[in-house]
Design a protein around this motif. Structure first.
Motif, PDB file in Angstrom:
ATOM      1  N   LEU A 215       0.821  -1.208   0.000  1.00  0.00           N
ATOM      2  CA  LEU A 215       0.000   0.000   0.000  1.00  0.00           C
ATOM      3  C   LEU A 215       0.861   1.267   0.000  1.00  0.00           C
ATOM      4  O   LEU A 215       0.477   2.279  -0.587  1.00  0.00           O
ATOM      5  N   MET A 216       2.015   1.205   0.653  1.00  0.00           N
ATOM      6  CA  MET A 216       2.930   2.362   0.680  1.00  0.00           C
ATOM      7  C   MET A 216       3.380   2.738  -0.727  1.00  0.00           C
ATOM      8  O   MET A 216       3.643   3.908  -1.012  1.00  0.00           O
ATOM      9  N   ILE A 218       1.675   1.555  -3.785  1.00  0.00           N
ATOM     10  CA  ILE A 218       0.583   1.672  -4.757  1.00  0.00           C
ATOM     11  C   ILE A 218      -0.429   2.735  -4.349  1.00  0.00           C
ATOM     12  O   ILE A 218      -0.942   3.476  -5.185  1.00  0.00           O
ATOM     13  N   TYR A 219      -0.748   2.794  -3.057  1.00  0.00           N
ATOM     14  CA  TYR A 219      -1.770   3.725  -2.570  1.00  0.00           C
ATOM     15  C   TYR A 219      -1.253   4.534  -1.370  1.00  0.00           C
ATOM     16  O   TYR A 219      -1.883   4.545  -0.304  1.00  0.00           O
ATOM     17  N   PRO A 220      -0.113   5.199  -1.518  1.00  0.00           N
ATOM     18  CA  PRO A 220       0.477   5.881  -0.352  1.00  0.00           C
ATOM     19  C   PRO A 220      -0.402   6.969   0.249  1.00  0.00           C
ATOM     20  O   PRO A 220      -0.467   7.101   1.476  1.00  0.00           O
ATOM     21  N   GLU A 221      -1.094   7.748  -0.597  1.00  0.00           N
ATOM     22  CA  GLU A 221      -1.865   8.868  -0.081  1.00  0.00           C
ATOM     23  C   GLU A 221      -3.052   8.391   0.757  1.00  0.00           C
ATOM     24  O   GLU A 221      -3.392   8.998   1.775  1.00  0.00           O
ATOM     25  N   ASP A 222      -3.683   7.293   0.327  1.00  0.00           N
ATOM     26  CA  ASP A 222      -4.797   6.745   1.108  1.00  0.00           C
ATOM     27  C   ASP A 222      -4.332   6.354   2.509  1.00  0.00           C
ATOM     28  O   ASP A 222      -5.033   6.580   3.493  1.00  0.00           O
ATOM     29  N   LEU A 223      -3.150   5.765   2.569  1.00  0.00           N
ATOM     30  CA  LEU A 223      -2.586   5.326   3.844  1.00  0.00           C
ATOM     31  C   LEU A 223      -2.272   6.526   4.742  1.00  0.00           C
ATOM     32  O   LEU A 223      -2.566   6.509   5.941  1.00  0.00           O
ATOM     33  N   ARG A 224      -1.710   7.563   4.150  1.00  0.00           N
ATOM     34  CA  ARG A 224      -1.375   8.779   4.919  1.00  0.00           C
ATOM     35  C   ARG A 224      -2.636   9.423   5.493  1.00  0.00           C
ATOM     36  O   ARG A 224      -2.675   9.815   6.655  1.00  0.00           O
ATOM     37  N   VAL A 225      -3.652   9.531   4.654  1.00  0.00           N
ATOM     38  CA  VAL A 225      -4.881  10.199   5.086  1.00  0.00           C
ATOM     39  C   VAL A 225      -5.615   9.373   6.139  1.00  0.00           C
ATOM     40  O   VAL A 225      -6.075   9.901   7.157  1.00  0.00           O
ATOM     41  N   LYS A 226      -5.730   8.058   5.910  1.00  0.00           N
ATOM     42  CA  LYS A 226      -6.490   7.199   6.816  1.00  0.00           C
ATOM     43  C   LYS A 226      -5.919   7.236   8.226  1.00  0.00           C
ATOM     44  O   LYS A 226      -6.667   7.353   9.204  1.00  0.00           O
ATOM     45  N   TYR A 227      -4.592   7.121   8.343  1.00  0.00           N
ATOM     46  CA  TYR A 227      -3.988   7.033   9.671  1.00  0.00           C
ATOM     47  C   TYR A 227      -3.345   8.346  10.138  1.00  0.00           C
ATOM     48  O   TYR A 227      -2.713   8.376  11.188  1.00  0.00           O
ATOM     49  N   ALA A 228      -3.509   9.393   9.351  1.00  0.00           N
ATOM     50  CA  ALA A 228      -2.974  10.715   9.717  1.00  0.00           C
ATOM     51  C   ALA A 228      -1.487  10.630  10.054  1.00  0.00           C
ATOM     52  O   ALA A 228      -1.022  11.099  11.100  1.00  0.00           O
ATOM     53  N   ILE A 229      -0.734   9.993   9.165  1.00  0.00           N
ATOM     54  CA  ILE A 229       0.717   9.857   9.352  1.00  0.00           C
ATOM     55  C   ILE A 229       1.423  10.325   8.082  1.00  0.00           C
ATOM     56  O   ILE A 229       0.795  10.464   7.028  1.00  0.00           O
ATOM     57  N   GLU A 235      10.658   4.314   3.293  1.00  0.00           N
ATOM     58  CA  GLU A 235      10.761   4.138   4.744  1.00  0.00           C
ATOM     59  C   GLU A 235      10.538   2.684   5.137  1.00  0.00           C
ATOM     60  O   GLU A 235       9.678   2.009   4.569  1.00  0.00           O
ATOM     61  N   PRO A 236      11.298   2.160   6.116  1.00  0.00           N
ATOM     62  CA  PRO A 236      11.074   0.785   6.588  1.00  0.00           C
ATOM     63  C   PRO A 236       9.655   0.614   7.100  1.00  0.00           C
ATOM     64  O   PRO A 236       9.134   1.489   7.793  1.00  0.00           O
ATOM     65  N   LEU A 275     -10.101   1.177   5.072  1.00  0.00           N
ATOM     66  CA  LEU A 275      -8.787   1.714   4.728  1.00  0.00           C
ATOM     67  C   LEU A 275      -8.781   2.371   3.352  1.00  0.00           C
ATOM     68  O   LEU A 275      -7.994   3.268   3.069  1.00  0.00           O
ATOM     69  N   GLY A 276      -9.687   1.932   2.485  1.00  0.00           N
ATOM     70  CA  GLY A 276      -9.751   2.481   1.132  1.00  0.00           C
ATOM     71  C   GLY A 276     -10.166   1.410   0.145  1.00  0.00           C
ATOM     72  O   GLY A 276     -10.417   0.259   0.510  1.00  0.00           O
ATOM     73  N   ARG A 277     -10.255   1.792  -1.120  1.00  0.00           N
ATOM     74  CA  ARG A 277     -10.643   0.862  -2.183  1.00  0.00           C
ATOM     75  C   ARG A 277      -9.384   0.436  -2.931  1.00  0.00           C
ATOM     76  O   ARG A 277      -8.843   1.176  -3.752  1.00  0.00           O
ATOM     77  N   PHE A 278      -8.916  -0.756  -2.605  1.00  0.00           N
ATOM     78  CA  PHE A 278      -7.631  -1.226  -3.121  1.00  0.00           C
ATOM     79  C   PHE A 278      -7.782  -2.527  -3.904  1.00  0.00           C
ATOM     80  O   PHE A 278      -8.587  -3.382  -3.550  1.00  0.00           O
TER      81      PHE A 278
END
Length: 287
Positions: A215-216, A218-229, A235-236, A275-278
């Motif tokens: 996900l980092m 293919i869908y990095p922005e979804d991950l950032r927004v969902k978990y506010a990180i 990054e490891p 988490l999003g549509r993946f």
């Protein structure tokens, strides 16, 4: 990172044998696939078992899959000559189109019956698919009553029963069937994170690390927004898990990170679509 599944379920072998016997009784087969993993949720054993029996592909869980990739997968199936429809069993979207597709592929069979003077015979349909792909939910939707037990975990549907789903259409429910050996670790990974495989046969931590890495990229922005990180794609993954732990309060006494809670959180959010549509399986010319 290697992903292994230590598993050879005896009841799957029994279910396969049962399905081979029941296939002789049906006219059309619907293979339900998870729209997030159309390749990985397709059972290679089924192709051998079906022979020339008419088949319809139903892509379920489209509400949790990447819409653009779903369209590409639909085209991929159409290009291979397979009748395909997309459905959302929870809302009923696409179910009427699926019934129409079943009737269409069964037409050569019904025409043959008419030539022989057989007029009142119902088309017998079988829906097959890996565990937890949504078969029981679909059958409940088709029948209009909860005659079939459905649950959001693999291995719930045990028995089999015929149900009438429309005029001239009878449907046989079957347990989810997996194949005994996963040659491709990618297939095992996809089935694990989507919930088709019970969690006691693989390492959940490894599965979540692989999922987050995917996900980092293919869908990095979804991950950032969902978990506010925030994170870089290089990054490891353990550092990203630590950031999720802090952001979501997955902490033990003394502020120690509770990685097990992060694992549960990510798996739940992914499997429910929160988490999003993946889509994890990429459509290609070789499908």
């Amino acid at each position: 990172m290697d992903f292994k599944i230590q598993w050879f379920p005896g009841h799957m072998t029994k279910a396969k044998r049962m399905m081979e016997q029941q296939l002789k009784l049906v006219d059309v087969v619907v293979e339900m696939l998870d729209a997030r993993i159309p390749r990985s949720s397709s059972n290679p054993m089924l192709i051998q078992m079906l022979g020339d029996k008419p088949k319809v592909v139903a892509l379920n869980k489209i509400d949790m899959a990447d819409p653009e990739k779903t369209e590409k997968w639909l085209q991929t199936f159409k290009n291979s000559g397979l009748p395909v429809c997309k459905v959302d069993c929870n809302t009923g979207k696409g179910v009427k189109q699926m019934v129409a597709a079943i009737q269409q592929v069964a037409r050569p069979v019904t025409d043959k019956w008419l030539r022989k003077g057989v007029r009142n015979r119902s088309i017998r349909v079988m829906i097959v698919g890996v565990p937890n792909v949504g078969k029981s939910t679909l059958i409940n939707r088709l029948v209009g009553k909860n005659k079939v037990v459905a649950a959001d975990r693999p291995g719930v549907t045990r028995g089999q029963q015929w149900v009438t789903i429309a005029k001239g259409l009878e449907l046989l429910d079957t347990p989810g069937v997996l194949w005994p050996k996963f040659e491709d670790p990618e297939v095992g990974f996809c089935l694990a994170v989507t919930g088709a495989i019970k969690e006691d046969v693989y390492d959940r931590e490894t599965a979540v690390e692989l999922l987050l890495e995917r996900l980092m990229h293919i869908y990095p922005e979804d991950l950032r927004v969902k978990y506010a990180i925030d994170f870089s794609e290089a990054e490891p993954v353990r550092e990203v898990m630590a950031k999720i732990a802090v952001a979501r309060g997955c902490l033990k006494a003394g502020g120690v990170l509770d990685i097990d809670k992060v694992i549960q959180l990510v798996l739940r959010d992914f499997r429910t679509g929160r988490l999003g549509r993946f889509t994890l399986d990429e459509p290609s010319e070789n499908n």
